[in-house]
Design a protein around this motif. Structure first.
Motif, PDB file in Angstrom:
ATOM      1  N   THR A  19     -19.129  13.161 -68.159  1.00 38.84           N
ATOM      2  CA  THR A  19     -19.370  12.063 -69.116  1.00 38.84           C
ATOM      3  C   THR A  19     -18.362  12.046 -70.259  1.00 38.84           C
ATOM      4  O   THR A  19     -18.120  10.988 -70.853  1.00 38.84           O
ATOM      5  N   ASN A  20     -17.762  13.195 -70.573  1.00 43.59           N
ATOM      6  CA  ASN A  20     -16.717  13.195 -71.606  1.00 43.59           C
ATOM      7  C   ASN A  20     -15.548  12.312 -71.180  1.00 43.59           C
ATOM      8  O   ASN A  20     -15.022  11.517 -71.972  1.00 43.59           O
ATOM      9  N   ALA A  21     -15.131  12.456 -69.924  1.00 45.23           N
ATOM     10  CA  ALA A  21     -14.038  11.628 -69.405  1.00 45.23           C
ATOM     11  C   ALA A  21     -14.454  10.159 -69.351  1.00 45.23           C
ATOM     12  O   ALA A  21     -13.635   9.261 -69.581  1.00 45.23           O
ATOM     13  N   MET A  22     -15.726   9.911 -69.046  1.00 50.14           N
ATOM     14  CA  MET A  22     -16.217   8.532 -69.017  1.00 50.14           C
ATOM     15  C   MET A  22     -16.114   7.886 -70.395  1.00 50.14           C
ATOM     16  O   MET A  22     -15.705   6.724 -70.523  1.00 50.14           O
ATOM     17  N   PHE A  23     -16.461   8.643 -71.431  1.00 49.24           N
ATOM     18  CA  PHE A  23     -16.346   8.112 -72.792  1.00 49.24           C
ATOM     19  C   PHE A  23     -14.885   7.775 -73.124  1.00 49.24           C
ATOM     20  O   PHE A  23     -14.602   6.736 -73.721  1.00 49.24           O
ATOM     21  N   ILE A  73     -23.138   6.527 -67.936  1.00 47.40           N
ATOM     22  CA  ILE A  73     -23.512   7.644 -68.806  1.00 47.40           C
ATOM     23  C   ILE A  73     -25.007   7.603 -69.103  1.00 47.40           C
ATOM     24  O   ILE A  73     -25.705   8.631 -69.048  1.00 47.40           O
ATOM     25  N   ILE A  74     -25.510   6.418 -69.392  1.00 43.06           N
ATOM     26  CA  ILE A  74     -26.940   6.263 -69.698  1.00 43.06           C
ATOM     27  C   ILE A  74     -27.785   6.666 -68.492  1.00 43.06           C
ATOM     28  O   ILE A  74     -28.809   7.336 -68.622  1.00 43.06           O
ATOM     29  N   THR A  75     -27.323   6.291 -67.289  1.00 47.49           N
ATOM     30  CA  THR A  75     -28.051   6.624 -66.056  1.00 47.49           C
ATOM     31  C   THR A  75     -28.029   8.128 -65.788  1.00 47.49           C
ATOM     32  O   THR A  75     -29.035   8.712 -65.364  1.00 47.49           O
ATOM     33  N   LEU A  76     -26.890   8.762 -66.038  1.00 51.37           N
ATOM     34  CA  LEU A  76     -26.771  10.207 -65.792  1.00 51.37           C
ATOM     35  C   LEU A  76     -27.602  11.042 -66.768  1.00 51.37           C
ATOM     36  O   LEU A  76     -28.006  12.155 -66.453  1.00 51.37           O
ATOM     37  N   ALA A  89     -29.642  13.657 -74.912  1.00 48.81           N
ATOM     38  CA  ALA A  89     -30.114  12.534 -75.736  1.00 48.81           C
ATOM     39  C   ALA A  89     -29.014  11.996 -76.647  1.00 48.81           C
ATOM     40  O   ALA A  89     -28.899  10.774 -76.851  1.00 48.81           O
ATOM     41  N   GLU A  90     -28.194  12.882 -77.181  1.00 45.41           N
ATOM     42  CA  GLU A  90     -27.134  12.465 -78.102  1.00 45.41           C
ATOM     43  C   GLU A  90     -26.108  11.577 -77.403  1.00 45.41           C
ATOM     44  O   GLU A  90     -25.707  10.533 -77.926  1.00 45.41           O
ATOM     45  N   LYS A  91     -25.686  11.965 -76.212  1.00 46.88           N
ATOM     46  CA  LYS A  91     -24.692  11.171 -75.480  1.00 46.88           C
ATOM     47  C   LYS A  91     -25.271   9.835 -75.020  1.00 46.88           C
ATOM     48  O   LYS A  91     -24.571   8.815 -75.035  1.00 46.88           O
ATOM     49  N   VAL A  92     -26.516   9.850 -74.599  1.00 41.99           N
ATOM     50  CA  VAL A  92     -27.169   8.599 -74.188  1.00 41.99           C
ATOM     51  C   VAL A  92     -27.226   7.627 -75.366  1.00 41.99           C
ATOM     52  O   VAL A  92     -26.911   6.434 -75.236  1.00 41.99           O
ATOM     53  N   GLU A 113     -25.267   7.590 -77.979  1.00 42.64           N
ATOM     54  CA  GLU A 113     -23.903   7.147 -78.289  1.00 42.64           C
ATOM     55  C   GLU A 113     -23.444   6.082 -77.300  1.00 42.64           C
ATOM     56  O   GLU A 113     -22.826   5.077 -77.694  1.00 42.64           O
ATOM     57  N   ALA A 114     -23.733   6.282 -76.027  1.00 42.68           N
ATOM     58  CA  ALA A 114     -23.343   5.302 -75.009  1.00 42.68           C
ATOM     59  C   ALA A 114     -24.043   3.962 -75.250  1.00 42.68           C
ATOM     60  O   ALA A 114     -23.424   2.888 -75.110  1.00 42.68           O
ATOM     61  N   GLU A 115     -25.310   4.001 -75.602  1.00 41.92           N
ATOM     62  CA  GLU A 115     -26.061   2.768 -75.874  1.00 41.92           C
ATOM     63  C   GLU A 115     -25.471   2.025 -77.075  1.00 41.92           C
ATOM     64  O   GLU A 115     -25.324   0.790 -77.051  1.00 41.92           O
ATOM     65  N   ALA A 116     -25.116   2.784 -78.122  1.00 37.56           N
ATOM     66  CA  ALA A 116     -24.551   2.163 -79.327  1.00 37.56           C
ATOM     67  C   ALA A 116     -23.190   1.538 -79.037  1.00 37.56           C
ATOM     68  O   ALA A 116     -22.892   0.415 -79.485  1.00 37.56           O
ATOM     69  N   ARG A 117     -22.354   2.236 -78.269  1.00 34.19           N
ATOM     70  CA  ARG A 117     -21.022   1.704 -77.970  1.00 34.19           C
ATOM     71  C   ARG A 117     -21.102   0.512 -77.020  1.00 34.19           C
ATOM     72  O   ARG A 117     -20.314  -0.429 -77.130  1.00 34.19           O
ATOM     73  N   LYS A 118     -22.049   0.559 -76.098  1.00 30.15           N
ATOM     74  CA  LYS A 118     -22.244  -0.593 -75.209  1.00 30.15           C
ATOM     75  C   LYS A 118     -22.632  -1.823 -76.029  1.00 30.15           C
ATOM     76  O   LYS A 118     -22.121  -2.927 -75.790  1.00 30.15           O
ATOM     77  N   LYS A 119     -23.510  -1.633 -76.992  1.00 23.78           N
ATOM     78  CA  LYS A 119     -23.935  -2.741 -77.860  1.00 23.78           C
ATOM     79  C   LYS A 119     -22.750  -3.317 -78.633  1.00 23.78           C
ATOM     80  O   LYS A 119     -22.606  -4.541 -78.769  1.00 23.78           O
ATOM     81  N   ASP A 120     -21.876  -2.432 -79.138  1.00 23.35           N
ATOM     82  CA  ASP A 120     -20.690  -2.890 -79.874  1.00 23.35           C
ATOM     83  C   ASP A 120     -19.805  -3.763 -78.988  1.00 23.35           C
ATOM     84  O   ASP A 120     -19.279  -4.799 -79.435  1.00 23.35           O
ATOM     85  N   VAL A 121     -19.608  -3.324 -77.748  1.00 22.72           N
ATOM     86  CA  VAL A 121     -18.762  -4.093 -76.834  1.00 22.72           C
ATOM     87  C   VAL A 121     -19.400  -5.446 -76.527  1.00 22.72           C
ATOM     88  O   VAL A 121     -18.722  -6.485 -76.523  1.00 22.72           O
TER      89      VAL A 121
END
Length: 252
Positions: free
Chosen positions: A199-203, A225-228, A232-235, A237-245
């Motif tokens: 997931t680090n590479a995915m980010f 990332i959310i599915t994997l 909790a912290e990475k999930v 972060e992924a949700e927040a960045r998805k919202k920004d996009v």
């Protein structure tokens, strides 16, 4: 008596260390010196007859094999030394040691990878301590970044499947050479073909997609990332960045 033994043992150890350090730091002897040493040690001077020539070849060949073994060991020592310096965060010394080791092992992808890592760290150490906007510091920083880039590329030319070098050069383009961030995409995509749950590479790749206006691909990675659910912290972060996009996409 015991004290005296310890004292002389300590003196002996210091002497041996001094010989070792001198051996790895001093210049190689000249060819003439090597020839003189061989003549003295092997009794080979100026062979003329067939028998003398055959004997001389055997003796020089044995010495050559000794030299190859010694140099191979020296290359390994430099590699170990570089690793020790790296563990201590002494990146200049580590880089020097790895550069010495690669002289002995020019086709070792791992050595080039560590050269890339050290050069990347050193690029970020080039600060303008006098706050004068020094062009010299900028030049040094860019030189280290280019060294890091070329070292990763060399590692991958030796071993195209070396995934750590793929990730290293991807991060370099994503965070340091950002004007060339699109170059990170093929490296990180190849990395994730084998390291499918990293997931680090995915980010990092999602960031690069975003920087290059490939919003749908960025969202897809955040969904992965959310599915994997790595933690909790990475999930979050992924949700927040998805919202920004999504917000940026909807505002255009």
């Amino acid at each position: 008596m015991k004290k005296s033994s310890c004292f002389f043992a300590g003196r002996t150890l210091i002497a041996l260390l001094g010989i070792f350090i001198l051996g790895i730091t001093s210049c190689s002897p000249s060819m003439n010196t090597v020839k003189r040493m061989q003549k003295m040690e092997e009794g080979v001077s100026n062979p003329t007859t067939k028998e003398e020539l055959e004997e001389a070849i055997k003796k020089y060949d044995a010495r050559a094999m000794d030299l190859v073994a010694t140099q191979a060991q020296e290359g390994i020592w430099f590699k170990i030394l570089g690793t020790r310096y790296l563990d201590q965060g002494m990146y200049t010394k580590a880089l020097e040691a790895f550069q010495q080791s690669v002289v002995f092992y020019p086709d070792n992808a791992n050595l080039y990878y560590w050269i890339g890592v050290c050069a990347g760290y050193l690029a970020n150490s080039q600060l303008d301590y006098q706050a004068q906007g020094s062009r010299e510091n900028d030049r040094k920083r860019l030189n280290y970044l280019r060294l890091s880039e070329s070292a990763y590329e060399r590692a991958l030319s030796i071993d195209p499947r070396y995934y750590r070098a793929m990730y290293g050069i991807g991060v370099l383009y994503a965070f340091e050479l950002m004007d060339e961030s699109e170059k990170a995409i093929p490296y990180l995509e190849r990395f994730l073909q084998t390291q499918t749950r990293d997931t680090n590479a995915m980010f990092v790749l999602a960031r690069v997609y975003y920087m290059n206006y490939e919003f749908e691909k960025a969202i897809s990675l955040y969904d992965q990332i959310i599915t994997l659910k790595p933690n909790a912290e990475k999930v979050s972060e992924a949700e927040a960045r998805k919202k920004d996009v999504l917000d940026i996409m909807h505002s255009n």
